[in-house]
Design a protein around this motif. Structure first.
Motif, PDB file in Angstrom:
ATOM      1  N   SER A 102       0.815  -1.207   0.000  1.00  0.00           N
ATOM      2  CA  SER A 102       0.000   0.000   0.000  1.00  0.00           C
ATOM      3  C   SER A 102       0.855   1.266   0.000  1.00  0.00           C
ATOM      4  O   SER A 102       0.467   2.284  -0.578  1.00  0.00           O
ATOM      5  CB  SER A 102      -0.937   0.000   1.207  1.00  0.00           C
ATOM      6  OG  SER A 102      -0.186  -0.090   2.414  1.00  0.00           O
ATOM      7  N   ARG A 112      -8.380   6.429  -2.655  1.00  0.00           N
ATOM      8  CA  ARG A 112      -8.875   6.942  -1.368  1.00  0.00           C
ATOM      9  C   ARG A 112      -9.668   8.231  -1.556  1.00  0.00           C
ATOM     10  O   ARG A 112     -10.732   8.424  -0.942  1.00  0.00           O
ATOM     11  CB  ARG A 112      -7.690   7.189  -0.429  1.00  0.00           C
ATOM     12  CG  ARG A 112      -6.952   5.939   0.043  1.00  0.00           C
ATOM     13  CD  ARG A 112      -5.934   6.312   1.118  1.00  0.00           C
ATOM     14  NE  ARG A 112      -5.026   5.232   1.437  1.00  0.00           N
ATOM     15  CZ  ARG A 112      -5.294   4.251   2.301  1.00  0.00           C
ATOM     16  NH1 ARG A 112      -6.476   4.218   2.905  1.00  0.00           N
ATOM     17  NH2 ARG A 112      -4.394   3.315   2.538  1.00  0.00           N
ATOM     18  N   GLN A 113      -9.171   9.114  -2.400  1.00  0.00           N
ATOM     19  CA  GLN A 113      -9.848  10.388  -2.630  1.00  0.00           C
ATOM     20  C   GLN A 113     -11.221  10.176  -3.262  1.00  0.00           C
ATOM     21  O   GLN A 113     -12.211  10.797  -2.853  1.00  0.00           O
ATOM     22  CB  GLN A 113      -8.975  11.279  -3.530  1.00  0.00           C
ATOM     23  CG  GLN A 113      -9.597  12.624  -3.846  1.00  0.00           C
ATOM     24  CD  GLN A 113      -8.782  13.415  -4.846  1.00  0.00           C
ATOM     25  OE1 GLN A 113      -7.882  12.886  -5.495  1.00  0.00           O
ATOM     26  NE2 GLN A 113      -9.074  14.704  -4.977  1.00  0.00           N
ATOM     27  N   LEU A 124      -3.390   4.064  -5.179  1.00  0.00           N
ATOM     28  CA  LEU A 124      -4.130   4.089  -3.911  1.00  0.00           C
ATOM     29  C   LEU A 124      -4.522   5.498  -3.462  1.00  0.00           C
ATOM     30  O   LEU A 124      -5.664   5.692  -3.002  1.00  0.00           O
ATOM     31  CB  LEU A 124      -3.320   3.378  -2.832  1.00  0.00           C
ATOM     32  CG  LEU A 124      -4.027   3.182  -1.482  1.00  0.00           C
ATOM     33  CD1 LEU A 124      -5.374   2.501  -1.669  1.00  0.00           C
ATOM     34  CD2 LEU A 124      -3.145   2.377  -0.532  1.00  0.00           C
ATOM     35  N   PRO A 125      -3.648   6.515  -3.546  1.00  0.00           N
ATOM     36  CA  PRO A 125      -4.085   7.858  -3.144  1.00  0.00           C
ATOM     37  C   PRO A 125      -5.307   8.339  -3.923  1.00  0.00           C
ATOM     38  O   PRO A 125      -6.239   8.918  -3.347  1.00  0.00           O
ATOM     39  CB  PRO A 125      -2.856   8.728  -3.415  1.00  0.00           C
ATOM     40  CG  PRO A 125      -1.703   7.787  -3.320  1.00  0.00           C
ATOM     41  CD  PRO A 125      -2.211   6.499  -3.877  1.00  0.00           C
ATOM     42  N   CYS A 138     -13.118   7.481  -3.164  1.00  0.00           N
ATOM     43  CA  CYS A 138     -14.039   6.844  -2.213  1.00  0.00           C
ATOM     44  C   CYS A 138     -14.538   7.850  -1.177  1.00  0.00           C
ATOM     45  O   CYS A 138     -15.721   7.843  -0.796  1.00  0.00           O
ATOM     46  CB  CYS A 138     -13.349   5.680  -1.517  1.00  0.00           C
ATOM     47  SG  CYS A 138     -13.072   4.241  -2.580  1.00  0.00           S
ATOM     48  N   ALA A 139     -13.660   8.725  -0.717  1.00  0.00           N
ATOM     49  CA  ALA A 139     -14.050   9.697   0.306  1.00  0.00           C
ATOM     50  C   ALA A 139     -15.076  10.682  -0.213  1.00  0.00           C
ATOM     51  O   ALA A 139     -15.938  11.172   0.546  1.00  0.00           O
ATOM     52  CB  ALA A 139     -12.808  10.437   0.795  1.00  0.00           C
ATOM     53  N   THR A 146     -17.396   2.931   1.154  1.00  0.00           N
ATOM     54  CA  THR A 146     -16.407   2.689   2.210  1.00  0.00           C
ATOM     55  C   THR A 146     -15.281   1.840   1.634  1.00  0.00           C
ATOM     56  O   THR A 146     -15.522   0.947   0.823  1.00  0.00           O
ATOM     57  CB  THR A 146     -17.045   1.965   3.401  1.00  0.00           C
ATOM     58  OG1 THR A 146     -17.465   0.657   2.991  1.00  0.00           O
ATOM     59  CG2 THR A 146     -18.251   2.741   3.930  1.00  0.00           C
ATOM     60  N   LEU A 147     -14.050   2.123   2.053  1.00  0.00           N
ATOM     61  CA  LEU A 147     -12.881   1.457   1.480  1.00  0.00           C
ATOM     62  C   LEU A 147     -12.100   0.732   2.557  1.00  0.00           C
ATOM     63  O   LEU A 147     -11.796   1.298   3.611  1.00  0.00           O
ATOM     64  CB  LEU A 147     -11.966   2.468   0.791  1.00  0.00           C
ATOM     65  CG  LEU A 147     -10.636   1.933   0.247  1.00  0.00           C
ATOM     66  CD1 LEU A 147     -10.878   0.910  -0.859  1.00  0.00           C
ATOM     67  CD2 LEU A 147      -9.757   3.078  -0.250  1.00  0.00           C
ATOM     68  N   GLN A 148     -11.758  -0.538   2.287  1.00  0.00           N
ATOM     69  CA  GLN A 148     -10.845  -1.292   3.135  1.00  0.00           C
ATOM     70  C   GLN A 148      -9.727  -1.827   2.257  1.00  0.00           C
ATOM     71  O   GLN A 148      -9.973  -2.491   1.249  1.00  0.00           O
ATOM     72  CB  GLN A 148     -11.565  -2.449   3.840  1.00  0.00           C
ATOM     73  CG  GLN A 148     -10.653  -3.250   4.756  1.00  0.00           C
ATOM     74  CD  GLN A 148     -11.393  -4.308   5.549  1.00  0.00           C
ATOM     75  OE1 GLN A 148     -12.627  -4.333   5.581  1.00  0.00           O
ATOM     76  NE2 GLN A 148     -10.656  -5.194   6.187  1.00  0.00           N
ATOM     77  N   VAL A 149      -8.484  -1.520   2.638  1.00  0.00           N
ATOM     78  CA  VAL A 149      -7.314  -1.925   1.870  1.00  0.00           C
ATOM     79  C   VAL A 149      -6.702  -3.162   2.501  1.00  0.00           C
ATOM     80  O   VAL A 149      -6.497  -3.214   3.721  1.00  0.00           O
ATOM     81  CB  VAL A 149      -6.282  -0.788   1.806  1.00  0.00           C
ATOM     82  CG1 VAL A 149      -5.043  -1.237   1.020  1.00  0.00           C
ATOM     83  CG2 VAL A 149      -6.897   0.457   1.157  1.00  0.00           C
TER      84      VAL A 149
END
Length: 480
Positions: free
Chosen positions: A403, A413-414, A409-410, A416-417, A424-427
């Protein structure tokens, strides 16, 4: 419209062919009568020849039709990846049926050794204008059979042959079908043509031959091809990092739904000195390859020239994509065919959506997430809808090797937010693997959308077939 599973479609087609054969099959008496005449064995051999022949030509005709990439087949089968999956299994089935057909033909030797020629049926009459072509039809059919087996073997044993030579060899398949169609036309019993079985055979031969000729003429996907160019290209990190390619397309591009893919052919640069020379080191002779569109419709806007833009994210997973990373530059011409696919996260009311991405399988979800961004410019009225109907909260799982160094990934995340409806995000990274059992915490029926390696997909498939009311959607697209 309810999707037809690939196995159901294949089995139904095989059943139709079998019923057509049964409709013209007479009863078979004792295999060996009291006088030692093996008329039953000879009749059994003859009917086995007919049945396996119907199977072989019927499945070959199906492969020819499916190879045309007809968009109207996507909806009942669940996407172009499933169309290609059925195409592959129909080809394998045709090869197995051809082997059985050859075995039935060769069985005359041991029947004759055991019981002699007594009881062997006389030749059945065929179409009068093809009576003199029996020998030629048999010879052509036998050589086409050997070549068909070789092509199917090379398709299954993909490591024996690189994609480029395999692609050119595979283009011989329509020629083989035309040879087998002549073989079938010249040897089909005359009595069949006046019955429904004959109408089915005529339809199969005509449809398959038309598809084969269209394929040989280069018509596959031609009406869905759109010119374009590479607007920008950027490596998203160091060595072995994904390559982001922004494509600028002609105004003829009809738009796409988030999660769809396209066949992209990157053309060699017209200028010298840009790595576009032909040879083993350049990728320009490969033809079109499928890539997921990693942006929502109109999310990138338009180029200064007014061209619609879309994004591809290409990871160097094979010889072609690795070479593409070294040679692709801005300004190169491209041809994009599509869009195709139904990986659009359209679930049913009352079912919880779970998205699972692994590795480069994140690309369709990037487009789906862009479609959920607030304030995004609305697509034109003629473009397909972007946010799935009855869209609600989504639970997303992303599996990555590391990760800390993942270049996507950045951005994930953006997106999903900011997504609306929420995501909702789970890595899962650094040894924390996702297990199918981890999804048990979600209540109620699930719609699971998965894109990633086959191993995890198979594990999810096995778990989804259990007592829980889960529906798994996964792309199983493969070029061969």
């Amino acid at each position: 419209m309810m999707r037809i599973p690939t196995r159901t479609a294949f089995s139904s087609w095989l059943l139709l062919l079998t019923l057509a054969w049964l409709a013209v099959t007479p009863g078979i008496g004792p295999l060996v009568d009291a006088q030692g005449v093996a008329s039953g064995w000879w009749q059994l051999r003859q009917q086995a020849l007919y049945l396996t022949g119907v199977w072989a030509i019927g499945l070959m005709a199906l492969t020819m039709l499916l190879a045309l990439r007809l968009p109207w087949l996507e909806r009942p089968l669940g996407g172009m990846d499933q169309v290609y999956r059925l195409h592959k299994w129909a080809g394998i089935g045709a090869a197995l049926a051809a082997i059985a057909h050859w075995g039935a033909k060769e069985s005359s030797g041991w029947i004759r050794q055991l019981w002699g020629r007594a009881g062997k049926p006389a030749r059945e009459a065929v179409l009068p204008w093809l009576t003199d072509s029996r020998g030629l039809a048999k010879d052509l059919g036998e050589w086409a059979f050997y070549l068909l087996l070789a092509l199917v073997a090379l398709t299954l044993l993909t490591r024996l042959l690189a994609y480029r030579p395999w692609r050119w060899l595979h283009r011989a398949m329509p020629v083989l079908f035309l040879l087998l169609a002549f073989h079938s036309l010249a040897l089909t019993p005359l009595a069949w043509w006046s019955q429904p079985t004959g109408l089915l055979m005529a339809g199969l031969l005509a449809l398959g031959s038309a598809a084969a000729l269209w394929s040989l003429a280069g018509g596959v996907g031609r009406r869905r091809q759109h010119a374009g160019r590479v607007h920008a290209v950027q490596a998203l990190g160091g060595q072995d990092a994904p390559l982001e390619v922004i494509c600028a397309l002609a105004p003829s591009w009809p738009g796409h739904r988030a999660g769809q893919f396209a066949f992209v052919h990157f053309h060699a640069p017209s200028q010298t000195g840009q790595g576009g020379q032909s040879g083993q080191s350049s990728p320009w002779g490969e033809g079109a390859h499928p890539f997921t569109i990693a942006s929502a419709q109109d999310s990138l806007g338009r180029s200064p020239q007014g061209e619609p833009l879309l994004r591809l994210v290409i990871k160097p997973l094979g010889d072609y994509t690795a070479r593409l990373h070294r040679h692709l530059t801005a300004g190169q011409a491209l041809t994009l065919e599509g869009p195709y696919g139904r990986f659009d996260a359209r679930g049913r009311q009352g079912r919880q959506q779970v998205w699972i991405a692994a590795g480069v399988g994140i690309t369709p979800f990037l487009a789906l997430l862009e479609a959920r961004q607030p304030g995004r410019a609305q697509a034109p009225a003629q473009a397909p809808a972007q946010v799935p109907e009855a869209a609600g909260t989504v639970h997303m799982h992303y599996c990555t090797n590391a990760s800390a160094s993942d270049p996507l990934l950045p951005r994930l995340r953006q997106l999903c937010a900011q997504a609306r409806p929420p995501v909702t995000l789970q890595v899962h990274s650094d040894g924390q693997r996702l297990r199918p059992e981890d999804l048990e915490r979600y209540d109620g029926p699930l719609d699971i959308w998965y894109c990633g390696p086959q191993s995890l997909g198979d594990a999810l498939q096995a778990h989804a077939s259990g007592p829980r009311p889960w529906r798994l959607h996964r792309e199983s697209f493969a070029m061969r």
